[in-house]
Design a protein around this motif. Structure first.
Motif, PDB file in Angstrom:
ATOM      1  N   MET A   1      38.660  35.357  35.315  1.00  0.00           N
ATOM      2  CA  MET A   1      37.370  35.672  34.703  1.00  0.00           C
ATOM      3  C   MET A   1      36.945  37.093  35.039  1.00  0.00           C
ATOM      4  O   MET A   1      36.426  37.816  34.187  1.00  0.00           O
ATOM      5  CB  MET A   1      36.304  34.689  35.191  1.00  0.00           C
ATOM      6  CG  MET A   1      36.172  33.445  34.360  1.00  0.00           C
ATOM      7  SD  MET A   1      34.686  32.519  34.827  1.00  0.00           S
ATOM      8  CE  MET A   1      35.426  31.104  35.615  1.00  0.00           C
ATOM      9  N   GLY A   2      37.132  37.469  36.298  1.00  0.00           N
ATOM     10  CA  GLY A   2      36.712  38.786  36.734  1.00  0.00           C
ATOM     11  C   GLY A   2      37.447  39.916  36.042  1.00  0.00           C
ATOM     12  O   GLY A   2      36.944  41.044  35.988  1.00  0.00           O
ATOM     13  N   ARG A   3      38.637  39.636  35.520  1.00  0.00           N
ATOM     14  CA  ARG A   3      39.408  40.654  34.800  1.00  0.00           C
ATOM     15  C   ARG A   3      39.119  40.663  33.303  1.00  0.00           C
ATOM     16  O   ARG A   3      39.585  41.554  32.577  1.00  0.00           O
ATOM     17  CB  ARG A   3      40.905  40.418  35.028  1.00  0.00           C
ATOM     18  CG  ARG A   3      41.369  40.662  36.449  1.00  0.00           C
ATOM     19  CD  ARG A   3      42.886  40.623  36.544  1.00  0.00           C
ATOM     20  NE  ARG A   3      43.431  39.300  36.252  1.00  0.00           N
ATOM     21  CZ  ARG A   3      43.694  38.383  37.179  1.00  0.00           C
ATOM     22  NH1 ARG A   3      43.454  38.635  38.453  1.00  0.00           N
ATOM     23  NH2 ARG A   3      44.209  37.213  36.845  1.00  0.00           N
ATOM     24  N   HIS A   4      38.382  39.665  32.815  1.00  0.00           N
ATOM     25  CA  HIS A   4      38.152  39.543  31.371  1.00  0.00           C
ATOM     26  C   HIS A   4      37.280  40.700  30.887  1.00  0.00           C
ATOM     27  O   HIS A   4      36.262  41.032  31.501  1.00  0.00           O
ATOM     28  CB  HIS A   4      37.468  38.210  31.063  1.00  0.00           C
ATOM     29  CG  HIS A   4      37.533  37.842  29.625  1.00  0.00           C
ATOM     30  ND1 HIS A   4      36.790  38.468  28.653  1.00  0.00           N
ATOM     31  CD2 HIS A   4      38.272  36.886  28.970  1.00  0.00           C
ATOM     32  CE1 HIS A   4      37.051  37.936  27.478  1.00  0.00           C
ATOM     33  NE2 HIS A   4      37.944  36.977  27.641  1.00  0.00           N
ATOM     34  N   PRO A   5      37.637  41.330  29.765  1.00  0.00           N
ATOM     35  CA  PRO A   5      36.852  42.471  29.268  1.00  0.00           C
ATOM     36  C   PRO A   5      35.374  42.155  29.052  1.00  0.00           C
ATOM     37  O   PRO A   5      34.519  43.019  29.292  1.00  0.00           O
ATOM     38  CB  PRO A   5      37.541  42.834  27.943  1.00  0.00           C
ATOM     39  CG  PRO A   5      38.947  42.344  28.097  1.00  0.00           C
ATOM     40  CD  PRO A   5      38.845  41.103  28.941  1.00  0.00           C
ATOM     41  N   GLU A   6      35.038  40.950  28.627  1.00  0.00           N
ATOM     42  CA  GLU A   6      33.635  40.624  28.392  1.00  0.00           C
ATOM     43  C   GLU A   6      32.868  40.472  29.704  1.00  0.00           C
ATOM     44  O   GLU A   6      31.711  40.884  29.812  1.00  0.00           O
ATOM     45  CB  GLU A   6      33.510  39.359  27.543  1.00  0.00           C
ATOM     46  CG  GLU A   6      34.017  39.524  26.115  1.00  0.00           C
ATOM     47  CD  GLU A   6      33.170  40.516  25.334  1.00  0.00           C
ATOM     48  OE1 GLU A   6      32.234  40.084  24.631  1.00  0.00           O
ATOM     49  OE2 GLU A   6      33.450  41.738  25.411  1.00  0.00           O
TER      50      GLU A   6
END
Length: 275
Positions: free
Chosen positions: A32-37
């Protein structure tokens, strides 16, 4: 968050999970922490927090410390971040990942911080309050430990904003009702309530920014939305037989056609503690 949890989510009790589950949840948080959003949400939040060189910040509910280390880098070598999380397993992972930046990691309860009043220049609290037992007490603690003039930035989800396209509307409503019915009110609408909660405590210069996260493929959505993640099994769904399979058949078809869409609003709310 899984749609099967009502009173406490697995993220609220990582140390109470089997070790395999803890590892899976930590991996999910990393992804999640790497997700662009999610990165876009965090960029909005750091602008609202306004960290400055030499400040002392608290990352309340810090997870594995990725944001803590990022904030420390933003403030330079004279800044300091205290990363506090309720999970000893998560803090252990954070210490293993430490990069030499000026971050201290401790276990602690956001709702009962063992910290002096007026001892921080700012607070970051991301997607934590929807999981705690008493969000009002937690916010009061964050205000208590922030010096007059310091900034508090709260980031949380508004699950009531979740919407889909590319799948049958009636089925989407059924799936969302299944999830919403398993959320407590604080889990359901925490994001939209943050501005009111800070205003009620007398904070000034309050800003409230809704960040609408857009997921244009099932694979992208699955990182953040449990009802799109095929690894969340039937037991967690607690749905009538066949609903989960029908849902995923339509999600997969929409993905293949290229017209899948999911949107979710995460609120970034910040304010200054009164002088």
């Amino acid at each position: 968050m899984t749609p099967a949890q009502i009173e406490r989510t697995p993220f609220a009790d990582l140390d109470g999970q089997p070790s395999e589950m803890t590892a899976m949840l930590l991996a999910a948080l990393d992804e999640m922490g790497r997700h662009p959003e999610i990165l876009r949400v965090r960029q909005t939040a750091v602008r609202a927090l306004r960290p400055e060189a030499g400040q002392r910040l608290l990352d309340a509910g810090s997870g594995a410390g990725d944001v803590s280390r990022w904030l420390a880098a933003e403030m330079g070598p004279t800044g300091e971040v205290l990363a506090v999380d309720s999970s000893s397993a998560t803090i252990a992972v954070a210490r293993q990942r430490h990069d030499g930046s000026n971050v201290d990691y401790r276990t602690g309860d956001v709702c009962a911080l063992d910290l002096a009043a007026d001892s921080f220049d700012g607070v970051w609290c991301e997607r934590v309050l929807q999981h705690v037992d008493d969000a009002e007490r937690g916010i009061s603690e964050l205000v208590r430990i922030t010096r007059p003039g310091g900034r508090i930035c709260l980031i949380d989800t508004d699950w009531g904003s979740l919407a889909f396209d590319g799948v049958p509307p009636g089925l989407a409503r059924q799936v969302m009702e299944l999830m919403h019915g398993r959320l407590t009110p604080k889990q359901y609408d925490m994001g939209r309530t943050l501005r009111r909660r800070l205003v009620a405590r007398g904070l000034t210069q309050v800003t409230a920014t809704p960040v609408t996260c857009l997921f244009a493929t099932p694979a992208s959505a699955a990182v953040v939305l449990p009802m799109i993640n095929p690894l969340v099994g039937q037991d967690a769904w607690m749905a009538p037989p066949g609903v989960r399979d029908e849902w995923f058949s339509h999600v997969d078809a929409a993905g293949a056609r290229g017209d899948f869409l999911a949107v979710l609003t995460i609120w970034v709310v910040a304010g200054s503690v009164g002088q």
